[in-house]
Design an enzyme around this catalytic site. Structure first.
Site, PDB file in Angstrom:
ATOM      1  N   THR D  17      16.733  20.658  -6.074  1.00  0.00           N
ATOM      2  CA  THR D  17      17.860  19.796  -5.675  1.00  0.00           C
ATOM      3  C   THR D  17      19.119  20.419  -5.362  1.00  0.00           C
ATOM      4  O   THR D  17      20.084  19.489  -5.025  1.00  0.00           O
ATOM      5  CB  THR D  17      17.803  18.371  -6.267  1.00  0.00           C
ATOM      6  OG1 THR D  17      18.316  18.621  -7.930  1.00  0.00           O
ATOM      7  CG2 THR D  17      16.750  17.781  -6.367  1.00  0.00           C
ATOM      8  N   GLY D  18      19.551  21.570  -5.816  1.00  0.00           N
ATOM      9  CA  GLY D  18      20.570  22.195  -5.713  1.00  0.00           C
ATOM     10  C   GLY D  18      20.971  22.856  -4.299  1.00  0.00           C
ATOM     11  O   GLY D  18      19.964  22.874  -3.500  1.00  0.00           O
ATOM     12  N   GLU D  98      22.999  34.950 -10.853  1.00  0.00           N
ATOM     13  CA  GLU D  98      23.830  36.009 -11.065  1.00  0.00           C
ATOM     14  C   GLU D  98      24.760  35.492 -12.344  1.00  0.00           C
ATOM     15  O   GLU D  98      25.235  34.342 -12.486  1.00  0.00           O
ATOM     16  CB  GLU D  98      24.757  36.431  -9.842  1.00  0.00           C
ATOM     17  CG  GLU D  98      24.134  37.489  -9.000  1.00  0.00           C
ATOM     18  CD  GLU D  98      25.335  37.858  -8.163  1.00  0.00           C
ATOM     19  OE1 GLU D  98      26.302  38.756  -8.295  1.00  0.00           O
ATOM     20  OE2 GLU D  98      25.319  37.120  -6.976  1.00  0.00           O
ATOM     21  N   TYR D 159      16.127  45.860   2.427  1.00  0.00           N
ATOM     22  CA  TYR D 159      15.993  45.666   3.792  1.00  0.00           C
ATOM     23  C   TYR D 159      16.045  46.852   4.638  1.00  0.00           C
ATOM     24  O   TYR D 159      15.322  47.069   5.482  1.00  0.00           O
ATOM     25  CB  TYR D 159      17.106  44.933   4.351  1.00  0.00           C
ATOM     26  CG  TYR D 159      17.124  43.296   4.174  1.00  0.00           C
ATOM     27  CD1 TYR D 159      15.883  42.695   4.442  1.00  0.00           C
ATOM     28  CD2 TYR D 159      18.026  42.397   3.420  1.00  0.00           C
ATOM     29  CE1 TYR D 159      15.627  41.239   3.966  1.00  0.00           C
ATOM     30  CE2 TYR D 159      17.836  41.048   3.055  1.00  0.00           C
ATOM     31  CZ  TYR D 159      16.688  40.580   3.500  1.00  0.00           C
ATOM     32  OH  TYR D 159      16.642  39.124   3.423  1.00  0.00           O
ATOM     33  N   GLU D 209      18.759  53.480  -9.349  1.00  0.00           N
ATOM     34  CA  GLU D 209      20.272  53.430  -9.192  1.00  0.00           C
ATOM     35  C   GLU D 209      20.788  54.199 -10.569  1.00  0.00           C
ATOM     36  O   GLU D 209      20.001  54.342 -11.462  1.00  0.00           O
ATOM     37  CB  GLU D 209      20.925  52.364  -8.839  1.00  0.00           C
ATOM     38  CG  GLU D 209      20.683  51.455  -9.865  1.00  0.00           C
ATOM     39  CD  GLU D 209      21.015  49.811  -9.227  1.00  0.00           C
ATOM     40  OE1 GLU D 209      21.081  49.377  -8.039  1.00  0.00           O
ATOM     41  OE2 GLU D 209      21.483  49.199 -10.124  1.00  0.00           O
ATOM     42  N   HIS D 246      26.437  46.410  -9.066  1.00  0.00           N
ATOM     43  CA  HIS D 246      25.568  45.619 -10.031  1.00  0.00           C
ATOM     44  C   HIS D 246      26.026  45.818 -11.579  1.00  0.00           C
ATOM     45  O   HIS D 246      26.425  46.794 -11.804  1.00  0.00           O
ATOM     46  CB  HIS D 246      23.892  46.529 -10.090  1.00  0.00           C
ATOM     47  CG  HIS D 246      23.315  46.077  -8.630  1.00  0.00           C
ATOM     48  ND1 HIS D 246      22.256  46.797  -8.443  1.00  0.00           N
ATOM     49  CD2 HIS D 246      23.454  44.919  -7.989  1.00  0.00           C
ATOM     50  CE1 HIS D 246      21.706  46.293  -7.285  1.00  0.00           C
ATOM     51  NE2 HIS D 246      22.293  44.762  -7.119  1.00  0.00           N
TER      52      HIS D 246
END
Lengths: 301, 372, 372, 301
Positions: D17-18, D98, D159, D209, D246
């Site tokens: 519902t957020g 996050e 992507y 990374e 990050h």
């Protein structure tokens, strides 16, 4: 290869400098069981029963490759000792202490399960695969290697069954004692699954008692097993509301009584015997292939 | 150990759970709306058995209390009576935090409509929320109880606090059960524990700061059980009219021996697990014998199969114990295990009837029962 | 956030860990045995860089402090100086509770002989005790550190309490590191934190009751990084002499874009991850542009590959932002993703150099760098 | 069959519902992803994106059979939400938030591991098996079903790789994003093992990374794998001591830098490419059997 303990087992005794721990360690040495280390946080250094004594489980594991522990510490120290054993990577852990608080038993069971350790007890006599390793207080000399797996809560009752089996020439693959407390780390069902997968086991004796659902859950496993199971449930005539020596043996809800457990096991295909004295014969029958039964009948004619 | 209601409620209050104003008679709380008079016995179905009464005023409460005192309710003598302020109850629920031994966790148990025995409710009427011991109680566990309770607003908040406190009590006090039945929702919006049944784990006595009251348990145990407990052995009284006592070397074997005896037609007075006393010497064993002898069995079966203790040493202990505190009636001994040959020889020398195996021993007992 | 030594020690003291008497200059503790004068900068190797001095008396301490003030130590300007009572140190150890990100647990780390950079010690000199988060700190973890520390009696007890308190601090304050280097064993049997380095998790700020001091961190960030943080984007300054800024639609792609640019011979001033600002509208993007423009890059690469946000809406934001706060120098745009065709059309209309794929965009940037 | 999510997946969105939860749920419905339920402790009842909204995970699981959760709640609620999901028996859990405190990430990882749940994140874009189920914020329309598995920390970088692969006609079996935080529930090594056992995956792209040892641990798995691995590590030119977007991408000890990770992976047998743009071609080469390479050479002659 047996279950729980076998030729790969390397035994650590936690609390090895205590009275019981020292006795058990000495007996393991005398029997030739694979005792490799002791732990005593208060008195490390030196040797007991020819095994080095370490301050911590992780040190003992790192130096000796121990993978199974017999936890022989006072009840109030059992939780910490077991957690230490699990965290150090020990895979089979017997909790010998009686009188462990049940909340401690709950947490050690959950933690062992979370980290892939198999815990027998609290209040367990341990497990033994005769000729391979003895992580129990049973006397190895009484056992004979063979095809019968035994799972029981109690150690003393197991002696009787072993003697009867030996009388018919039926040796044991592994004897596993779950412990007499209400909450223990391993259930009958867990051990049945292990026996069913074990190449050394051809038939299983399940010894149960009143109280709890362990034998009812076991019935669901029996229904899936390829191997014959002979079951005996103690406590048919136990008076209601009284603990029968074991803290866990207390008559509870209706299906947790002896008739309820017998019925569930029989329905699942176990051979249910009414008293202790019929177990060995039932195992012998279960191990006799129906074909040779026919053959014998033919011979008699 | 099962706490009596007033002990349980004192514990609940310590953890912040509202309980009705109350005190042990002859004290009384101030209660203009009337009283509840409750016999303090550790028995279920107290209400039906006449242990709970309502009184309009203090005189009536006193009269009821006087009438209850020393009566027997559910087999227990009433020697304490709790007098409480009567609540204006709008709804009653069942709420408990209970140890689930098979799932190895604590479980929140809730039902709408309390006051009845929870076992009598259909399973679908119960909401069971198991609490994983690795994470302990979290808000989402409580939320599931509150959903089941269908409470809103301030009542929801108060209800949630009761659930949280009850769980905290169970963990901190090493309880195996804390049952509130009924949990009362009062007309003025209160959420109050109208009854309390708390069972504490005796094994955790060492770390509990609550002083233990061993009286309740001792009262439930018979004299034979009490006197055996003092020796370190465990006795279980089976049938007060029985004439056989079985003394056995282990808990599992004790249960199995009882079954064998009853199935063979014996009336069993009691069974005894020697436990660790097999290693404790002849004097301790003599005290076990004295306790058994006091129960006056016509027949005693001693069934020992021992691998940790040595049978010959045990035989010497038996001989000593029999001299110090002889068992009356016929005694049949089964002795098997480590160094049992020597053990049996010693006992036969002293005139005992001794067998190695269980079946002949049972046969011998049957003969003895028939007077042979 | 890295705390300065005096902030870390204040925290240690709150958790019951002994630290030397001390205060920020010009205050001074009473110290008949002499002083230690320590520049408060968040840099390693302070001692070697001249940030730590000993003084026999208060006058000497004052003189040393005055000399340190406003100096640069390890690239940081000194604006606070801690004056401590000098300890009579018998032995120095290394002790830390550190987050092990790869084992996903807190770990106790111990070495005999502290005071040096722990990275310089051979691995076998370190005792590492991982603490499973499911069980938290237990006595056996502490016992392993105490075994390694080879301490006995009262010192062992005090040492154990330091370990326990340091772990408690790390859990309760959401620290990722609490390092005591050296932990001093003094001649009078004390176990005292002679230095302290504490790193707090910024993400846990909301549940920490310790007020946060954002200054230290802000001081470490360059102006570009600071001004970008205010917009919600993340900037990383790479080379103060660089002339290219890359503005990218994601953290991973930002790193990869930086590598591509450097490998192609560009000198990169900074890279920027737009993060959530791609959804925040033209005004927010204009603030990002303003911050980038203030850094004065000769070339800007805008590299966006978006699937959650829509490229055409983003293009409209870009147009608006460029009007509000124009980027100086040449701008090359790479735009790919949802509704990117329309987005590129809008941008080409406004005279931007726009590409769909990364390689032509990089080629275009190279041309622009050569002035074509 | 793909990994982590597949044809058996039934998706639950926690925090449906957020704002973000509602958007993602609507997108899942539009894509035909198997969304079966939402959870919103504060606003249960009703439906979002055609899925019923429950007060608790256990209720949602009981009613809908959900087995995977996308946790879309604020960072400060993430720990409780994930614990609830694990306790309710959900097996694949993506933590999208996050800014989750790292101690919370530590505990949720440990608890998930203890109870056999697979957690991606915190700060994870999720995982997707195109054509089967999308438990991520990636746009399914950009993916093409095929033989290449991708494991990455970041979604945005992924992507780029997907587009390059599609350009060479190489579709994806599953794309798994581990999350950009220092502590995440699943490592590169975990996912590599799953890909190696997955019938639908023929080659794996590993995107790493700077910071942490996840790629170094992965190298040990690569050495044991039967399938080709193409690896790219971002951050060669990242300045020391700065977080590269990050929270976990912070240059630490020497072997955690790009050359250290490249060397470990190359030594283990991975095909290591120096930049992003070479990945697709390296995958194409890895999937071309050497024999047909020879054949082509022969043809050319």
């Amino acid at each position: 290869m047996a279950i729980l303990v076998d030729g790969e087992t390397r035994i650590l005794v936690q609390g090895i400098t205590g009275h019981t721990g020292a006795n058990l360690a000495a007996r393991m040495r005398d029997e030739g069981s694979p005792l490799v280390a002791g732990v005593s946080p208060g008195r490390p250094g030196g040797r007991m029963a020819d095994a080095p004594v370490f301050a911590s489980c992780s040190e003992a594991v790192a130096v000796t490759g121990a993978n199974a522990s017999f936890v022989c510490v006072p009840a109030r120290s059992a939780l910490d000792a077991v957690i230490e054993a699990v965290a150090a990577g020990l895979r089979t852990i017997v909790v010998y202490a009686e009188g462990v608080p049940v909340h401690d038993a709950v947490f050690m069971s959950a933690y062992g399960e979370a980290r892939g350790a198999r815990i027998l007890g609290p209040n367990s006599a341990g497990c033994i695969s005769p000729g391979q390793a003895n992580l129990s207080d049973l006397n190895e000399r009484l056992l004979v290697p063979g095809p019968v797996g035994i799972v029981s809560k109690s150690g003393t009752l197991t002696y009787e069954v072993i003697a009867e089996l030996n009388g018919l020439g039926l040796g044991q693959s592994t004897v596993a004692c779950l412990g007499g407390d209400p909450v223990v780390g391993t259930s009958h069902a867990d051990v049945l699954k292990m026996f069913d997968a074990d190449a050394a086991t051809e038939a299983v004796v399940l010894i149960g008692e009143i109280g709890g659902r362990s034998e009812l859950d076991a019935a669901e496993v029996v229904a899936q097993m390829r191997k014959p199971v002979v079951a005996y449930i103690a406590g048919l005539h136990a008076p209601a509301g009284k603990r029968m020596g074991h803290a866990g043996a207390l008559l509870g809800s209706a299906d947790e009584n002896v008739p309820g457990k017998r019925a569930a096991l029989a329905q699942a295909g176990a051979s249910v015997v009414p008293d202790l004295l019929g177990i060995a014969e039932a195992v012998a029958n279960a191990l006799t292939p129906p074909r040779s039964e026919e053959a014998r009948r033919t011979e008699r004619q | 150990m099962d706490l009596l209601e007033h002990q349980g409620k004192a514990l609940l209050r310590r953890y912040g759970i509202p309980v009705p104003d109350g005190s042990l008679w002859p004290e009384r709380p101030n209660a203009p709306g009337g009283y509840v008079v409750k016999a303090q016995v550790a028995a279920g179905g107290r209400g039906k058995a006449g242990g709970i009464h309502f009184a309009e005023d203090s005189a009536a409460a006193d009269a009821l209390a006087r009438g209850l005192l020393d009566r027997k309710i559910g087999g227990h003598r009433v020697d304490a009576i709790l007098i409480e302020r009567r609540l204006d109850i709008r709804r009653e629920d069942y709420l408990a935090v209970a140890l689930d031994r098979d799932r190895r966790c604590l479980t929140l148990v809730h039902a709408l409509g309390g006051g009845v025995e929870v076992e009598s409710l259909p399973p679908e009427a119960l909401t069971r929320v198991p609490v994983d011991p690795l994470i302990r109680l979290r808000d989402f566990h409580i939320a599931r109880v509150l959903e089941a309770a269908k409470v809103e607003g301030e009542t929801r908040r108060a209800y949630g606090e009761v659930v949280r406190a009850l769980y905290r009590l169970v963990v901190a006090e090493d309880a195996t059960l804390a049952e509130v039945n009924p949990l009362a929702l009062t007309a003025d919006g209160g959420v109050i524990a109208a009854d309390a049944k708390v069972t504490l784990d005796d094994n955790a006595r060492f770390r509990r700061d609550t002083p233990d009251d061993g009286d309740a348990q001792a009262a439930a145990a018979s004299t034979l059980e009490q006197s055996l407990r003092a020796t370190g052995a465990v006795g279980v009284e089976v049938d007060p009219d029985g004439d056989v006592v079985a003394v056995v070397s282990g808990a599992g074997l004790m249960m199995a021996t009882l079954d064998l005896l009853v199935e063979r037609g014996h009336k069993v007075r009691a069974v005894v697990d020697l436990g660790g006393t097999v290693l404790a010497g002849g004097e301790v064993l003599a005290r076990v014998f004295a306790a058994v002898a006091a129960a006056g069995p016509r027949l005693t079966l001693l069934n020992a199969f021992m691998q940790t203790a040595l049978c010959d040493e045990f035989a010497r202990m038996l001989v000593q114990a029999q001299e110090m505190s002889p068992l009356r009636g016929r005694v049949v001994i089964r002795l098997k295990g480590r160094q049992a040959d020597e053990g049996r020889r010693l006992l036969v020398e002293r005139g005992f009837q001794v067998h190695e195996d269980l079946v002949p021993a049972l046969d011998g007992l049957a003969d003895a029962a028939r007077g042979r």
